[in-house]
Structures are given as structure tokens and as C-alpha cells.
Design a protein around this motif. Structure first.
Motif, short mmCIF file in Angstrom:
data_model
loop_
_atom_site.label_atom_id
_atom_site.label_comp_id
_atom_site.label_asym_id
_atom_site.label_seq_id
_atom_site.Cartn_x
_atom_site.Cartn_y
_atom_site.Cartn_z
N GLY A 1 8.00 32.94 48.54
CA GLY A 1 9.35 32.75 49.08
C GLY A 1 9.91 31.37 48.78
N LYS A 2 9.04 30.42 48.36
CA LYS A 2 9.54 29.06 48.07
C LYS A 2 10.50 29.12 46.88
CE LYS A 2 8.02 24.32 47.08
NZ LYS A 2 9.26 23.77 47.57
N ALA A 3 11.71 28.59 47.08
CA ALA A 3 12.71 28.60 46.00
C ALA A 3 12.26 27.69 44.86
CB ALA A 3 14.06 28.14 46.55
N LEU A 4 12.49 28.12 43.65
CA LEU A 4 12.13 27.31 42.47
C LEU A 4 13.38 26.55 42.02
CD1 LEU A 4 9.98 30.08 40.78
CD2 LEU A 4 9.16 28.05 42.01
N PRO A 5 13.22 25.36 41.43
CA PRO A 5 14.40 24.55 41.10
C PRO A 5 15.29 25.17 40.04
CG PRO A 5 12.38 23.53 40.28
CD PRO A 5 11.97 24.67 41.14
N PHE A 6 14.70 26.04 39.21
CA PHE A 6 15.48 26.78 38.20
C PHE A 6 14.68 28.04 37.87
CE2 PHE A 6 12.82 23.62 36.13
CZ PHE A 6 12.11 24.39 35.21
N PRO A 7 15.32 29.08 37.31
CA PRO A 7 14.57 30.31 37.01
C PRO A 7 13.51 30.03 35.94
CG PRO A 7 16.94 30.67 36.91
CD PRO A 7 16.75 29.20 36.98
N ILE A 8 12.29 30.42 36.23
CA ILE A 8 11.18 30.21 35.30
C ILE A 8 10.97 31.49 34.49
CG2 ILE A 8 8.68 29.83 35.15
CD1 ILE A 8 8.89 28.05 37.59
N VAL A 9 10.94 31.35 33.16
CA VAL A 9 10.68 32.50 32.29
C VAL A 9 9.23 32.41 31.81
CG1 VAL A 9 11.34 33.72 30.18
CG2 VAL A 9 13.10 32.57 31.54
N GLU A 10 8.51 33.50 31.96
CA GLU A 10 7.09 33.53 31.55
C GLU A 10 6.85 34.71 30.60
OE1 GLU A 10 5.04 32.12 35.79
OE2 GLU A 10 4.95 34.20 35.19
N PHE A 11 5.85 34.55 29.73
CA PHE A 11 5.43 35.66 28.86
C PHE A 11 4.02 36.11 29.24
CE2 PHE A 11 8.19 33.58 25.42
CZ PHE A 11 9.23 34.47 25.61
N TYR A 12 3.84 37.41 29.29
CA TYR A 12 2.51 38.02 29.40
C TYR A 12 2.33 38.93 28.20
CZ TYR A 12 2.58 36.28 34.17
OH TYR A 12 2.65 35.46 35.27
N TYR A 13 1.13 38.89 27.61
CA TYR A 13 0.83 39.76 26.46
C TYR A 13 0.55 41.16 27.00
CZ TYR A 13 -1.54 41.27 22.14
OH TYR A 13 -1.92 41.94 21.01
N LYS A 14 1.40 42.12 26.59
CA LYS A 14 1.30 43.49 27.13
C LYS A 14 0.14 44.21 26.44
CE LYS A 14 4.37 47.48 27.36
NZ LYS A 14 3.96 48.13 28.59
N GLU A 15 -1.00 44.12 27.06
CA GLU A 15 -2.22 44.71 26.49
C GLU A 15 -3.15 45.08 27.65
OE1 GLU A 15 -4.49 46.46 24.76
OE2 GLU A 15 -3.67 45.43 23.00
N ASP A 16 -3.09 46.39 28.05
CA ASP A 16 -3.86 46.87 29.20
C ASP A 16 -5.33 46.46 29.14
OD1 ASP A 16 -1.77 48.00 30.54
OD2 ASP A 16 -2.13 50.05 29.85
N ARG A 17 -5.91 46.55 27.91
CA ARG A 17 -7.33 46.25 27.68
C ARG A 17 -7.68 44.83 28.17
NH1 ARG A 17 -9.67 44.10 23.11
NH2 ARG A 17 -7.60 43.84 22.21
N LEU A 18 -6.68 43.91 28.10
CA LEU A 18 -6.91 42.51 28.47
C LEU A 18 -6.28 42.18 29.83
CD1 LEU A 18 -6.00 40.90 25.00
CD2 LEU A 18 -8.28 41.46 25.86
N ASP A 19 -5.73 43.20 30.50
CA ASP A 19 -5.05 43.00 31.79
C ASP A 19 -3.80 42.13 31.67
OD1 ASP A 19 -6.06 44.54 33.77
OD2 ASP A 19 -7.58 43.10 34.44
N ASP A 20 -3.07 42.29 30.58
CA ASP A 20 -1.79 41.59 30.36
C ASP A 20 -1.88 40.08 30.63
OD1 ASP A 20 -0.88 44.17 29.97
OD2 ASP A 20 0.13 44.32 31.89
N PRO A 21 -2.62 39.32 29.81
CA PRO A 21 -2.80 37.89 30.10
C PRO A 21 -1.52 37.06 29.93
CG PRO A 21 -3.75 38.43 27.97
CD PRO A 21 -3.33 39.73 28.58
N PHE A 22 -1.44 36.01 30.74
CA PHE A 22 -0.36 35.00 30.67
C PHE A 22 -0.49 34.24 29.35
CE2 PHE A 22 1.03 30.68 32.48
CZ PHE A 22 2.37 30.97 32.38
N ILE A 23 0.59 34.15 28.58
CA ILE A 23 0.54 33.41 27.31
C ILE A 23 1.78 32.52 27.19
CG2 ILE A 23 -0.92 35.05 26.04
CD1 ILE A 23 1.60 36.22 24.78
N ASN A 24 1.74 31.56 26.24
CA ASN A 24 2.92 30.71 26.05
C ASN A 24 3.58 30.99 24.70
OD1 ASN A 24 1.56 29.28 24.08
ND2 ASN A 24 1.05 27.55 25.41
#
Ligand code: 5GP
Length: 235
Positions: free
Chosen positions: A110-133
């Protein structure tokens, strides 16, 4: 338009070919899943609700000139979409801390973020969709540098449009996930669905959950909650 053979069956949707080149037929299923499919249930009425909510949202985004795969809703559970090559990314936009972000960084939900953060996750079920940059996206040849820029701009634009849309329904948009695809001409289009399955939506007055966290966290029955979201968006 004729529905032809099944192309793909996902966790909550079936995708069929049609007799028209470049047009696919989507059927929303009465299926709820969480934890990468480890938790799975039949939820009567969910397919209809998500098809209606997604269709309403994609229509609203079209009015904001956001390019998407959506063509039209053709029945309570079905819609037609443009065929695109799905880019294997889950693009998440966060306005407030919640979910995996809160867990990973120990920031209260619920903590407001100072600006909208965009994140990428690698869409790969086998790897559980890991966070990537961005570098991972480039190095794995998931998308080009130009495409990354377009995808992030699209995600931010979708965020602004959705904030506005949900605000009118007294709903706070905490975060959401989108997927994007490439047309044969190389255009990037918003794809997949936008629904309470893919967004965190909190009642603005009470902060109660109006989204799939109801199911993920065993907080009660998901159908009346999704009905409430549809009713508020339809006003
Ligand atoms: P989180 O990373 O906190 O679990 O999710 C962030 C946002 O993206 C939430 O709104 C969540 O609903 C959405 N999201 C992330 N991954 C998935 C996914 O695999 N499926 C669905 N339906 N939504 C997802």
C-alpha cells in the motif's frame, strides 16, 4: 467468421485460428490458477466476467489511442483479436508497493511509490517467470533496444489510462501486468488481457481487495468481487 482449430490452451483462455488471416478467436475459461498453476480451480462465471471486463478496458484504451490486439467481443465468453507474436515478457507497472515487490524489498503493501515503476519478468513457466532487467532482455534477444523503449512507453501510457478509468469506479490501481506482441509489420501491440486477474485493485474507500488476491490468498469468493468491478466500470 468461422472458428477453426485450437492453437493454444493457456491457464485461463483457449486460442483458436479463424478462417480470416491474422485474426484469432479467444475463449475465456471458468478457470482460476495461482502459484504458476500449482493452485487451480474451476470458478463458474469467471470466464464471462473476465471477457466482459477485459473487453470494456480494451475499448476504453482504444479511445485513448493505445494500440492493442483487441478487435471485438463476440459473445459473453469470446472475443476476436489480431494475431501477434507474443514477446515473452510480463511487463509489470507498480504505483504502490504490493505482492512480490513488498516481499522482496520489505516495503509494506500500500506504500505509494514516488513514480510508476516498470519491471520486466521473463515469461517462462519452467523458470517461474524470473525478474530480469533491460540488459537481460537485450542479451537474451527477447526485444531490441527500440522495442524496449516502445514497450515501457506503452506500459506507462496504459497505466495513466487505467488509473483514470478505475478512479471513476472508486478503485485504486495498485499494480498490473501486461503482455505485448509484434505484428508482422513490426508494430508493438498491447495483447493478452487486463482484468482483476492481472491487476491489483483496491477499493478506494476501504482498501479491500477487488482482484485475484482474493483467490491467491484464500480471502473468499472471487465471483461477487469481479461482478462488483464489472458493475462499477459499467456505470
Ligand atoms: P507481483 O509481482 O507482485 O506478484 O505481481 C504484480 C502484478 O502483476 C499484480 O497485479 C499481478 O496480478 C500481476 N501479475 C504478475 N505475474 C502475473 C501472472 O503470471 N499472471 C497474472 N494473471 N498476473 C500476474
Amino acid at each position: 467468421m468461422e472458428k477453426e482449430e485450437l492453437l493454444y490452451e493457456g491457464k485461463a483462455k483457449k486460442l483458436f485460428k479463424t478462417d480470416q488471416v491474422g485474426v484469432l478467436w479467444v475463449e475465456y475459461l471458468d478457470q482460476a490458477t495461482a502459484l504458476n498453476g500449482a493452485k487451480k480451480d474451476v470458478v463458474q462465471g469467471k470466464g464471462e466476467l473476465n471477457n466482459q471486463i477485459t473487453s470494456l478496458i480494451f475499448e476504453a484504451l482504444k479511445a485513448e489511442e493505445i494500440p492493442s490486439h483487441f478487435i471485438e467481443k463476440i459473445s459473453k465468453t469470446e472475443q476476436l483479436v489480431k494475431s501477434v507474436e507474443i514477446i515473452p515478457l510480463e511487463v509489470v507497472v507498480r504505483n504502490r508497493a504490493a505482492g512480490s515487490f513488498s516481499k522482496r524489498l520489505d516495503i509494506p503493501e500500500g506504500k505509494a511509490l514516488p513514480f510508476p515503476i516498470v519491471e520486466f519478468y521473463y515469461k517462462e513457466d519452467r523458470l517461474d517467470d524470473p525478474f530480469i532487467n533491460d540488459d537481460h532482455v537485450l542479451a537474451l534477444e527477447i526485444a531490441t533496444e527500440e522495442e524496449i523503449t516502445v514497450i515501457k512507453e506503452l506500459a506507462r501510457k496504459v497505466n495513466q489510462a487505467l488509473i483514470k478509468l478505475f478512479q471513476k469506479a472508486a478503485i485504486t490501481l495498485i499494480d498490473f501486468k501486461i503482455e505485448v506482441g509484434r505484428t508482422p509489420a513490426g508494430e508493438i501491440l498491447l495483447a493478452d488481457e487486463i482484468s482483476p486477474d492481472t491487476c491489483r485493485l483496491w477499493d478506494t474507500a476501504t482498501d479491500s481487495h477487488l482482484d485475484k488476491d482474493i483467490y491467491r490468498r484464500d480471502l473468499g469468493d472471487l465471483v461477487p468481487v469481479y461482478q462488483e468491478v464489472l458493475a462499477r466500470l459499467s456505470k
